[in-house]
Design a protein around this motif. Structure first.
Motif, PDB file in Angstrom:
ATOM      1  N   ALA A  51       0.826  -1.203   0.000  1.00 14.71           N
ATOM      2  CA  ALA A  51       0.000   0.000   0.000  1.00 14.71           C
ATOM      3  C   ALA A  51       0.862   1.255   0.000  1.00 14.71           C
ATOM      4  O   ALA A  51       0.434   2.309  -0.439  1.00 14.71           O
ATOM      5  N   SER A  52       2.088   1.130   0.475  1.00 18.50           N
ATOM      6  CA  SER A  52       2.990   2.269   0.595  1.00 18.50           C
ATOM      7  C   SER A  52       4.246   2.050  -0.255  1.00 18.50           C
ATOM      8  O   SER A  52       4.975   1.068  -0.058  1.00 18.50           O
ATOM      9  N   ALA A  53       4.499   2.974  -1.185  1.00 20.72           N
ATOM     10  CA  ALA A  53       5.695   2.865  -2.019  1.00 20.72           C
ATOM     11  C   ALA A  53       6.960   3.027  -1.194  1.00 20.72           C
ATOM     12  O   ALA A  53       7.982   2.389  -1.476  1.00 20.72           O
ATOM     13  N   SER A  54       6.917   3.857  -0.155  1.00 14.65           N
ATOM     14  CA  SER A  54       8.111   4.040   0.678  1.00 14.65           C
ATOM     15  C   SER A  54       8.405   2.782   1.503  1.00 14.65           C
ATOM     16  O   SER A  54       9.564   2.396   1.654  1.00 14.65           O
ATOM     17  N   ARG A  55       7.374   2.127   2.010  1.00  9.71           N
ATOM     18  CA  ARG A  55       7.569   0.854   2.739  1.00  9.71           C
ATOM     19  C   ARG A  55       8.120  -0.199   1.795  1.00  9.71           C
ATOM     20  O   ARG A  55       9.024  -0.955   2.123  1.00  9.71           O
ATOM     21  N   PHE A  56       7.582  -0.229   0.577  1.00  9.92           N
ATOM     22  CA  PHE A  56       8.064  -1.164  -0.432  1.00  9.92           C
ATOM     23  C   PHE A  56       9.545  -0.932  -0.716  1.00  9.92           C
ATOM     24  O   PHE A  56      10.342  -1.877  -0.719  1.00  9.92           O
ATOM     25  N   SER A  57       9.932   0.316  -0.936  1.00 12.07           N
ATOM     26  CA  SER A  57      11.332   0.629  -1.232  1.00 12.07           C
ATOM     27  C   SER A  57      12.251   0.239  -0.086  1.00 12.07           C
ATOM     28  O   SER A  57      13.354  -0.274  -0.308  1.00 12.07           O
ATOM     29  N   ALA A  58      11.803   0.474   1.138  1.00 12.79           N
ATOM     30  CA  ALA A  58      12.612   0.110   2.309  1.00 12.79           C
ATOM     31  C   ALA A  58      12.797  -1.400   2.397  1.00 12.79           C
ATOM     32  O   ALA A  58      13.908  -1.893   2.650  1.00 12.79           O
ATOM     33  N   ARG A  59      11.732  -2.158   2.187  1.00 11.20           N
ATOM     34  CA  ARG A  59      11.826  -3.626   2.242  1.00 11.20           C
ATOM     35  C   ARG A  59      12.687  -4.156   1.091  1.00 11.20           C
ATOM     36  O   ARG A  59      13.474  -5.085   1.262  1.00 11.20           O
ATOM     37  N   PHE A  60      12.543  -3.551  -0.080  1.00 14.73           N
ATOM     38  CA  PHE A  60      13.329  -3.946  -1.252  1.00 14.73           C
ATOM     39  C   PHE A  60      14.808  -3.725  -0.975  1.00 14.73           C
ATOM     40  O   PHE A  60      15.636  -4.593  -1.240  1.00 14.73           O
ATOM     41  N   ARG A  61      15.126  -2.577  -0.403  1.00 16.09           N
ATOM     42  CA  ARG A  61      16.527  -2.259  -0.098  1.00 16.09           C
ATOM     43  C   ARG A  61      17.106  -3.210   0.952  1.00 16.09           C
ATOM     44  O   ARG A  61      18.259  -3.652   0.829  1.00 16.09           O
ATOM     45  N   THR A  62      16.322  -3.530   1.952  1.00 14.29           N
ATOM     46  CA  THR A  62      16.776  -4.480   2.971  1.00 14.29           C
ATOM     47  C   THR A  62      17.074  -5.844   2.350  1.00 14.29           C
ATOM     48  O   THR A  62      18.081  -6.463   2.660  1.00 14.29           O
ATOM     49  N   ARG A  63      16.228  -6.278   1.437  1.00  8.15           N
ATOM     50  CA  ARG A  63      16.377  -7.612   0.840  1.00  8.15           C
ATOM     51  C   ARG A  63      17.476  -7.664  -0.224  1.00  8.15           C
ATOM     52  O   ARG A  63      18.258  -8.607  -0.273  1.00  8.15           O
ATOM     53  N   PHE A  64      17.540  -6.634  -1.091  1.00  7.70           N
ATOM     54  CA  PHE A  64      18.434  -6.699  -2.239  1.00  7.70           C
ATOM     55  C   PHE A  64      19.638  -5.761  -2.169  1.00  7.70           C
ATOM     56  O   PHE A  64      20.509  -5.804  -3.030  1.00  7.70           O
ATOM     57  N   GLY A  65      19.688  -4.886  -1.172  1.00  9.22           N
ATOM     58  CA  GLY A  65      20.848  -4.026  -0.990  1.00  9.22           C
ATOM     59  C   GLY A  65      20.851  -2.750  -1.809  1.00  9.22           C
ATOM     60  O   GLY A  65      21.855  -2.026  -1.818  1.00  9.22           O
ATOM     61  N   CYS A  66      19.761  -2.481  -2.509  1.00  9.31           N
ATOM     62  CA  CYS A  66      19.632  -1.232  -3.268  1.00  9.31           C
ATOM     63  C   CYS A  66      18.155  -0.920  -3.412  1.00  9.31           C
ATOM     64  O   CYS A  66      17.307  -1.784  -3.240  1.00  9.31           O
ATOM     65  N   THR A  67      17.853   0.313  -3.743  1.00  9.37           N
ATOM     66  CA  THR A  67      16.456   0.683  -3.939  1.00  9.37           C
ATOM     67  C   THR A  67      15.991   0.238  -5.327  1.00  9.37           C
ATOM     68  O   THR A  67      16.817   0.029  -6.224  1.00  9.37           O
ATOM     69  N   PRO A  68      14.699   0.102  -5.507  1.00 12.61           N
ATOM     70  CA  PRO A  68      14.204  -0.264  -6.839  1.00 12.61           C
ATOM     71  C   PRO A  68      14.613   0.762  -7.902  1.00 12.61           C
ATOM     72  O   PRO A  68      14.985   0.393  -9.019  1.00 12.61           O
ATOM     73  N   ARG A  69      14.596   2.032  -7.531  1.00  7.98           N
ATOM     74  CA  ARG A  69      14.962   3.088  -8.475  1.00  7.98           C
ATOM     75  C   ARG A  69      16.424   2.975  -8.895  1.00  7.98           C
ATOM     76  O   ARG A  69      16.758   3.101 -10.081  1.00  7.98           O
ATOM     77  N   SER A  70      17.309   2.738  -7.927  1.00  4.17           N
ATOM     78  CA  SER A  70      18.726   2.637  -8.274  1.00  4.17           C
ATOM     79  C   SER A  70      19.017   1.383  -9.093  1.00  4.17           C
ATOM     80  O   SER A  70      19.862   1.411  -9.984  1.00  4.17           O
ATOM     81  N   LEU A  71      18.313   0.305  -8.816  1.00  5.81           N
ATOM     82  CA  LEU A  71      18.494  -0.910  -9.609  1.00  5.81           C
ATOM     83  C   LEU A  71      18.057  -0.673 -11.046  1.00  5.81           C
ATOM     84  O   LEU A  71      18.758  -1.047 -11.990  1.00  5.81           O
TER      85      LEU A  71
END
Length: 75
Positions: A51-71
């Motif tokens: 529901a939250s793009a910022s929560r998504f980005s934070a979880r993505f970064r924790t899992r993959f080591g980078c933000t979706p935007r930077s990837l």
């Protein structure tokens, strides 16, 4: 655990809970969408159940080591 339980729920040895399994599946789908689509990151988050793009980005970064935007920018 019984053999029957291991057969019925093979992921229980990899994930401590259904919540972890759900999070894993959502993020794997998100990774594929970020890498292969041109959807805006907010729409990727929504498509993966966040529901939250910022929560998504934070979880993505924790899992993959980078933000979706930077990837996406790196491809």
């Amino acid at each position: 655990r019984s053999t029957q339980a291991k057969t019925l729920f093979p992921y229980t040895t990899l994930f401590r809970s259904l919540r972890e399994l759900r999070e894993h599946c959502r993020l794997e789908r998100a990774l594929a969408l970020v890498q292969t689509s041109s959807l805006p990151i907010g729409q990727v988050a929504e498509a993966c159940g966040y529901a939250s793009a910022s929560r998504f980005s934070a979880r993505f970064r924790t899992r993959f080591g980078c933000t979706p935007r930077s990837l996406r920018a790196a491809r």
